[in-house]
Design a protein around this motif. Structure first.
Motif, PDB file in Angstrom:
ATOM      1  N   LYS A 114       0.840  -1.181   0.000  1.00 36.14           N
ATOM      2  CA  LYS A 114       0.000   0.000   0.000  1.00 36.14           C
ATOM      3  C   LYS A 114       0.883   1.241   0.000  1.00 36.14           C
ATOM      4  O   LYS A 114       1.962   1.241   0.586  1.00 36.14           O
ATOM      5  CB  LYS A 114      -0.917   0.025   1.220  1.00 36.14           C
ATOM      6  CG  LYS A 114      -2.028  -0.973   1.139  1.00 36.14           C
ATOM      7  CD  LYS A 114      -3.038  -0.703   2.220  1.00 36.14           C
ATOM      8  CE  LYS A 114      -4.232  -1.608   2.021  1.00 36.14           C
ATOM      9  NZ  LYS A 114      -5.350  -1.185   2.844  1.00 36.14           N
ATOM     10  N   PHE A 115       0.376   2.296  -0.648  1.00 35.14           N
ATOM     11  CA  PHE A 115       1.076   3.575  -0.661  1.00 35.14           C
ATOM     12  C   PHE A 115       0.977   4.215   0.716  1.00 35.14           C
ATOM     13  O   PHE A 115      -0.086   4.202   1.342  1.00 35.14           O
ATOM     14  CB  PHE A 115       0.480   4.509  -1.712  1.00 35.14           C
ATOM     15  CG  PHE A 115       1.089   5.882  -1.696  1.00 35.14           C
ATOM     16  CD1 PHE A 115       2.361   6.082  -2.198  1.00 35.14           C
ATOM     17  CD2 PHE A 115       0.399   6.945  -1.163  1.00 35.14           C
ATOM     18  CE1 PHE A 115       2.935   7.343  -2.177  1.00 35.14           C
ATOM     19  CE2 PHE A 115       0.962   8.206  -1.137  1.00 35.14           C
ATOM     20  CZ  PHE A 115       2.231   8.405  -1.650  1.00 35.14           C
ATOM     21  N   SER A 116       2.073   4.762   1.164  1.00 31.96           N
ATOM     22  CA  SER A 116       2.108   5.442   2.456  1.00 31.96           C
ATOM     23  C   SER A 116       2.503   6.898   2.221  1.00 31.96           C
ATOM     24  O   SER A 116       3.655   7.182   1.891  1.00 31.96           O
ATOM     25  CB  SER A 116       3.132   4.750   3.366  1.00 31.96           C
ATOM     26  OG  SER A 116       3.228   5.424   4.587  1.00 31.96           O
ATOM     27  N   CYS A 122       3.382  10.935   2.872  1.00 30.21           N
ATOM     28  CA  CYS A 122       4.258  11.634   3.805  1.00 30.21           C
ATOM     29  C   CYS A 122       3.483  11.990   5.072  1.00 30.21           C
ATOM     30  O   CYS A 122       2.347  12.434   5.018  1.00 30.21           O
ATOM     31  CB  CYS A 122       4.795  12.907   3.157  1.00 30.21           C
ATOM     32  SG  CYS A 122       5.902  13.843   4.230  1.00 30.21           S
ATOM     33  N   THR A 123       4.136  11.781   6.205  1.00 24.39           N
ATOM     34  CA  THR A 123       3.521  12.095   7.496  1.00 24.39           C
ATOM     35  C   THR A 123       4.086  13.379   8.090  1.00 24.39           C
ATOM     36  O   THR A 123       3.604  13.844   9.119  1.00 24.39           O
ATOM     37  CB  THR A 123       3.763  10.956   8.503  1.00 24.39           C
ATOM     38  OG1 THR A 123       5.183  10.839   8.707  1.00 24.39           O
ATOM     39  CG2 THR A 123       3.193   9.647   8.018  1.00 24.39           C
ATOM     40  N   HIS A 168      15.193   4.048   4.241  1.00 22.59           N
ATOM     41  CA  HIS A 168      13.760   4.286   4.247  1.00 22.59           C
ATOM     42  C   HIS A 168      13.446   5.411   5.237  1.00 22.59           C
ATOM     43  O   HIS A 168      14.082   5.524   6.281  1.00 22.59           O
ATOM     44  CB  HIS A 168      12.993   3.023   4.650  1.00 22.59           C
ATOM     45  CG  HIS A 168      13.025   1.965   3.610  1.00 22.59           C
ATOM     46  ND1 HIS A 168      14.122   1.148   3.412  1.00 22.59           N
ATOM     47  CD2 HIS A 168      12.111   1.594   2.702  1.00 22.59           C
ATOM     48  CE1 HIS A 168      13.872   0.319   2.419  1.00 22.59           C
ATOM     49  NE2 HIS A 168      12.655   0.565   1.969  1.00 22.59           N
ATOM     50  N   CYS A 198       7.192   7.802   6.884  1.00 22.05           N
ATOM     51  CA  CYS A 198       6.237   7.108   6.002  1.00 22.05           C
ATOM     52  C   CYS A 198       6.658   5.686   5.661  1.00 22.05           C
ATOM     53  O   CYS A 198       5.846   4.887   5.196  1.00 22.05           O
ATOM     54  CB  CYS A 198       6.039   7.899   4.706  1.00 22.05           C
ATOM     55  SG  CYS A 198       7.501   7.989   3.648  1.00 22.05           S
ATOM     56  N   GLY A 199       7.932   5.370   5.850  1.00 21.08           N
ATOM     57  CA  GLY A 199       8.418   4.021   5.567  1.00 21.08           C
ATOM     58  C   GLY A 199       8.811   3.770   4.128  1.00 21.08           C
ATOM     59  O   GLY A 199       9.263   2.685   3.780  1.00 21.08           O
ATOM     60  N   ARG A 200       8.631   4.789   3.264  1.00 20.45           N
ATOM     61  CA  ARG A 200       8.980   4.596   1.857  1.00 20.45           C
ATOM     62  C   ARG A 200      10.495   4.701   1.656  1.00 20.45           C
ATOM     63  O   ARG A 200      11.199   5.357   2.415  1.00 20.45           O
ATOM     64  CB  ARG A 200       8.283   5.647   0.984  1.00 20.45           C
ATOM     65  CG  ARG A 200       6.781   5.464   0.964  1.00 20.45           C
ATOM     66  CD  ARG A 200       6.109   6.440   0.029  1.00 20.45           C
ATOM     67  NE  ARG A 200       6.210   7.786   0.562  1.00 20.45           N
ATOM     68  CZ  ARG A 200       6.188   8.881  -0.195  1.00 20.45           C
ATOM     69  NH1 ARG A 200       6.094   8.822  -1.496  1.00 20.45           N
ATOM     70  NH2 ARG A 200       6.262  10.075   0.373  1.00 20.45           N
TER      71      ARG A 200
END
Length: 71
Positions: free
Chosen positions: A2-4, A6-7, A16, A20-22
């Motif tokens: 799933k797309f995460s 920006c937080t 990473h 966001c983990g990306r």
């Protein structure tokens, strides 16, 4: 996957983002795509950018599904 999005809790010391983990590559590629879309909107001065993005969304999803079927 799933797309995460920006937080806003970005970290730059790993492969990473801790927020966001990306991956850094994914973040960079997304930034390039976004920049190109904005440049296109500015160049053609669309009065209805929502319609443009809805069209892009439909086409991208359709093409993505077709590409997944081919693989």
């Amino acid at each position: 996957m799933k797309f995460s999005p920006c937080t806003g809790d970005c970290t730059s010391n790993k492969k990473h983002c801790g927020g966001c983990g990306r991956s850094r590559d994914e973040i960079t590629e997304t930034q390039v795509i976004t920049k190109l879309l904005v440049e296109h909107l500015v160049k053609y001065n669309y009065e209805d950018p929502e319609n443009f993005f809805e069209n892009i969304t439909r086409k991208a999803i359709k093409r993505s599904k077709n590409a997944q079927k081919s693989n």
